[in-house]
Design a protein around this motif. Structure first.
Motif, PDB file in Angstrom:
ATOM      1  N   LYS A  94       0.874  -1.181   0.029  1.00  0.00           N
ATOM      2  CA  LYS A  94      -0.037   0.160  -0.054  1.00  0.00           C
ATOM      3  C   LYS A  94       0.970   1.170  -0.196  1.00  0.00           C
ATOM      4  N   LYS A  95       0.289   2.350  -0.522  1.00  0.00           N
ATOM      5  CA  LYS A  95       0.720   3.546  -0.548  1.00  0.00           C
ATOM      6  C   LYS A  95      -0.254   4.657  -0.568  1.00  0.00           C
ATOM      7  N   GLU A  96      -0.074   5.501   0.490  1.00  0.00           N
ATOM      8  CA  GLU A  96      -1.066   6.486   0.490  1.00  0.00           C
ATOM      9  C   GLU A  96      -0.594   7.962   0.674  1.00  0.00           C
ATOM     10  N   GLU A  97      -1.302   8.897  -0.010  1.00  0.00           N
ATOM     11  CA  GLU A  97      -0.639  10.090  -0.340  1.00  0.00           C
ATOM     12  C   GLU A  97      -1.856  11.205  -0.757  1.00  0.00           C
ATOM     13  N   ASN A  98      -1.876  12.366  -0.493  1.00  0.00           N
ATOM     14  CA  ASN A  98      -2.882  13.139  -0.531  1.00  0.00           C
ATOM     15  C   ASN A  98      -4.376  12.835  -0.853  1.00  0.00           C
ATOM     16  N   GLY A  99      -4.793  12.015   0.031  1.00  0.00           N
ATOM     17  CA  GLY A  99      -6.022  11.525   0.418  1.00  0.00           C
ATOM     18  C   GLY A  99      -6.472  10.196  -0.877  1.00  0.00           C
ATOM     19  N   VAL A 100      -5.421   9.665  -1.395  1.00  0.00           N
ATOM     20  CA  VAL A 100      -5.447   8.766  -2.178  1.00  0.00           C
ATOM     21  C   VAL A 100      -4.645   7.277  -1.478  1.00  0.00           C
TER      22      VAL A 100
ATOM     23  N   TYR B  21       0.942  -4.523  -6.501  1.00  0.00           N
ATOM     24  CA  TYR B  21       1.678  -5.640  -6.608  1.00  0.00           C
ATOM     25  C   TYR B  21       3.137  -5.225  -6.989  1.00  0.00           C
ATOM     26  N   ILE B  22       3.972  -5.972  -6.658  1.00  0.00           N
ATOM     27  CA  ILE B  22       5.416  -5.978  -6.864  1.00  0.00           C
ATOM     28  C   ILE B  22       5.767  -6.956  -7.976  1.00  0.00           C
ATOM     29  N   SER B  23       6.590  -6.593  -8.998  1.00  0.00           N
ATOM     30  CA  SER B  23       7.148  -7.818  -9.798  1.00  0.00           C
ATOM     31  C   SER B  23       8.198  -8.590  -9.110  1.00  0.00           C
ATOM     32  N   GLU B  24       8.494  -9.764  -9.589  1.00  0.00           N
ATOM     33  CA  GLU B  24       9.286 -10.728  -8.978  1.00  0.00           C
ATOM     34  C   GLU B  24      10.459 -10.192  -8.752  1.00  0.00           C
ATOM     35  N   ASP B  25      11.146  -9.340  -9.663  1.00  0.00           N
ATOM     36  CA  ASP B  25      12.525  -8.752  -9.518  1.00  0.00           C
ATOM     37  C   ASP B  25      12.441  -7.407  -8.856  1.00  0.00           C
ATOM     38  N   GLY B  26      11.264  -6.961  -8.381  1.00  0.00           N
ATOM     39  CA  GLY B  26      11.449  -5.864  -7.651  1.00  0.00           C
ATOM     40  C   GLY B  26      11.368  -4.511  -8.214  1.00  0.00           C
ATOM     41  N   LYS B  27      11.516  -4.508  -9.780  1.00  0.00           N
ATOM     42  CA  LYS B  27      11.565  -3.067 -10.597  1.00  0.00           C
ATOM     43  C   LYS B  27      10.545  -2.673 -10.958  1.00  0.00           C
ATOM     44  N   GLU B  28       9.247  -3.388 -10.802  1.00  0.00           N
ATOM     45  CA  GLU B  28       8.200  -2.709 -11.440  1.00  0.00           C
ATOM     46  C   GLU B  28       6.856  -2.933 -10.232  1.00  0.00           C
ATOM     47  N   SER B  29       6.066  -2.065 -10.384  1.00  0.00           N
ATOM     48  CA  SER B  29       4.875  -1.799  -9.629  1.00  0.00           C
ATOM     49  C   SER B  29       3.677  -1.871 -10.593  1.00  0.00           C
ATOM     50  N   TRP B  30       2.390  -2.406  -9.804  1.00  0.00           N
ATOM     51  CA  TRP B  30       1.012  -2.597 -10.648  1.00  0.00           C
ATOM     52  C   TRP B  30       0.084  -2.125  -9.487  1.00  0.00           C
ATOM     53  N   ILE B  31      -0.526  -1.065  -9.772  1.00  0.00           N
ATOM     54  CA  ILE B  31      -1.715  -0.529  -9.155  1.00  0.00           C
ATOM     55  C   ILE B  31      -3.002  -1.172  -9.476  1.00  0.00           C
ATOM     56  N   TYR B  32      -3.637  -2.070  -8.864  1.00  0.00           N
ATOM     57  CA  TYR B  32      -4.611  -2.813  -9.172  1.00  0.00           C
ATOM     58  C   TYR B  32      -6.187  -2.076  -8.680  1.00  0.00           C
ATOM     59  N   ARG B  33      -6.241  -1.142  -7.619  1.00  0.00           N
ATOM     60  CA  ARG B  33      -7.262  -0.662  -6.780  1.00  0.00           C
ATOM     61  C   ARG B  33      -6.780   0.573  -6.142  1.00  0.00           C
ATOM     62  N   ILE B  34      -7.604   1.624  -6.220  1.00  0.00           N
ATOM     63  CA  ILE B  34      -7.455   2.884  -5.635  1.00  0.00           C
ATOM     64  C   ILE B  34      -8.624   3.143  -4.846  1.00  0.00           C
ATOM     65  N   LYS B  35      -8.336   3.777  -3.703  1.00  0.00           N
ATOM     66  CA  LYS B  35      -9.385   4.258  -2.755  1.00  0.00           C
ATOM     67  C   LYS B  35      -9.092   5.710  -2.446  1.00  0.00           C
ATOM     68  N   LEU B  36     -10.354   6.447  -2.554  1.00  0.00           N
ATOM     69  CA  LEU B  36     -10.251   7.919  -2.211  1.00  0.00           C
ATOM     70  C   LEU B  36     -11.002   8.177  -0.771  1.00  0.00           C
ATOM     71  N   SER B  37     -10.169   9.027  -0.106  1.00  0.00           N
ATOM     72  CA  SER B  37     -10.862   9.629   0.963  1.00  0.00           C
ATOM     73  C   SER B  37     -11.197  11.070   1.227  1.00  0.00           C
ATOM     74  N   ARG B  38     -11.033  11.632  -0.014  1.00  0.00           N
ATOM     75  CA  ARG B  38     -11.624  12.896  -0.390  1.00  0.00           C
ATOM     76  C   ARG B  38     -11.710  13.200  -1.817  1.00  0.00           C
ATOM     77  N   LYS B  39     -12.322  14.490  -2.020  1.00  0.00           N
ATOM     78  CA  LYS B  39     -12.721  14.816  -3.542  1.00  0.00           C
ATOM     79  C   LYS B  39     -11.460  15.342  -4.403  1.00  0.00           C
ATOM     80  N   LEU B  40     -11.129  14.826  -5.395  1.00  0.00           N
ATOM     81  CA  LEU B  40      -9.855  15.259  -6.113  1.00  0.00           C
ATOM     82  C   LEU B  40     -10.316  15.668  -7.454  1.00  0.00           C
ATOM     83  N   THR B  41      -9.984  16.841  -8.094  1.00  0.00           N
ATOM     84  CA  THR B  41     -10.315  17.190  -9.465  1.00  0.00           C
ATOM     85  C   THR B  41      -9.174  16.655 -10.334  1.00  0.00           C
TER      86      THR B  41
END
Length: 413
Positions: free
Chosen positions: A38-44, A49-69
């Motif tokens: 998980k990573k949280e910043e600016n209300g998001v 998931y991280i790749s097996e070699d640790g070099k790439e990341s894949w965001i599969y879900r986002i949750k918002l705690s505030r409104k963003l434009t």
């Protein structure tokens, strides 16, 4: 019988729905999907998931705690550069028949479900812009479906494929800038995003170009996709092929087809609001009569424009299959008159459950299916059907021979 047909159609839909996912998986990258970070910043809050070699990341879900434009995706997660966004095929399990967008909403376009009234609804509806880092090279199907306030879209430079429903039902989206590396795009990527009026494509793109506002192949020989808001479509004179479902979601009211067109693919002209169509009289492959377009060489029905209650299929038509484009709205009040010249019906019935059907031939057409034993898929069992009085027994036998169907709604004239 009807249950068998319904099951067959649902099964086919489920199978078809998985195709865009499979085609979009980057085989060279292996992911650790047993452990989410998980990573949280600016209300998001980002789930990844991280790749097996640790070099790439894949965001599969986002949750918002505030409104963003503006939703600005991070360049990395746990020091692994972000390369993939969306809920991927590996996460669905076997036999899934729906999608999920990045917010966790269930997406079922075939049931009219586009995730516009569910998870994080108030917050996600405020987003007007998505900013991608240039590291992103893969977007999953239906990832941003239902973002109703999204206005402009610039697809990441490294993206090569825009998959099914990726930006469907983005009802405020007006301008789309494609990536310079884009090589393929699904015809329903922007389905129901009806305000899209402008396509932009970099000259450096080696696969596509924009001509007269329409997306074509680089050579201009193939029409690929039309912006939904374009009302009057004039196909460029360089176009020879109109790709499958090229008008998918189009709000156009008229279309002009030049003499250059040699191939019109499956449901390429299907659009509900078209009221006027013009086909060049100099076209050597296709001809238009009684608001129907057909192929001269074999009498294949290509398109039908619904303008009046009574639809007379021309006597030049010999074959009707599931590639027909129906333009305009059709319902049970419409009468479709099938002439005796029609000798063959292939696969799914083109007016399935809609119009009242009149067969004028004393001998029913031959039914063909790409699946042995499923010829019943071409029977108009959900339509009111009229046949010549003297041929009633012949037509009933024709139906019964295909799965023992009893044709209760059969009438004569």
């Amino acid at each position: 019988m009807k249950k068998r047909i319904l099951f067959f159609i649902m099964l086919s839909t489920a199978v078809i729905s998985t195709i865009p996912f499979t085609a979009n998986i980057k085989a060279s990258t292996k992911w650790i999907t047993t452990k989410s970070v998980k990573k949280e910043e600016n209300g998001v809050k980002y789930f990844a998931y991280i790749s097996e070699d640790g070099k790439e990341s894949w965001i599969y879900r986002i949750k918002l705690s505030r409104k963003l434009t503006k939703l600005k995706l991070p360049e990395e997660i746990n020091q692994a550069k972000l390369t993939r966004v969306g809920y991927g095929e590996e996460l669905y399990g076997e036999g899934h028949d729906s999608y999920e967008n990045i917010f966790g909403d269930t997406i079922e376009p075939w049931h009219g479900c586009y995730g516009t009234l569910s998870n994080d609804d108030k917050n996600k509806r405020a987003i007007q812009q998505i900013v991608f880092p240039n590291t992103v090279n893969q977007i999953e199907a239906a990832t941003f479906t239902g973002m109703t306030k999204l206005k402009k879209l610039e697809i990441p430079k490294q993206i090569t494929k825009v998959p099914a429903y990726a930006f469907a039902k983005c009802t405020s989206l007006t301008k789309i800038t494609f990536a310079k590396n884009m090589k393929s795009i699904s015809s329903n990527a922007f389905l129901h995003s009806n305000k899209v009026k402008t396509f932009c494509c970099p000259k450096s793109n080696k696969t596509f170009a924009v001509r007269k506002g329409i997306l074509t192949t680089k050579s201009g020989k193939t029409l690929v996709l039309v912006p939904n808001r374009m009302k009057k479509i004039t196909i460029p004179s360089c176009v020879k092929i109109i790709r499958k479902k090229a008008l998918n979601g189009s709000q156009a009211t008229s279309i002009i087809i030049p003499k250059s067109v040699k191939k019109i693919e499956k449901k390429a002209l299907k659009a509900k609001k078209i009221t006027k169509i013009s086909l060049s009289s100099k076209n050597k492959v296709y001809k238009m009569k009684h608001n129907c377009i057909y192929r001269k060489s074999d009498g294949l029905l290509v398109a039908v424009l619904v303008k009046t209650k009574k639809i007379n299929i021309p006597s030049k038509i010999k074959v009707i299959d599931d590639t027909v484009s129906v333009m305009g709205k059709i319902g049970t009040r419409n009468e479709v008159h099938i002439p005796k010249s029609v000798k063959k019906v292939v696969e799914y019935w083109m007016f399935y459950g809609d119009a009242t059907i009149y067969f004028h031939g004393m001998k029913p057409p031959v039914i063909e299916s790409q699946y042995d034993g499923n010829e019943f898929t071409a029977l108009p069992i959900y339509n009111s059907v009229y046949v010549p009085k003297k041929a009633k027994k012949t037509y009933i036998k024709w139906a019964k021979d295909r799965d023992g169907l009893e044709w209760h709604d059969l009438h004569t004239f």
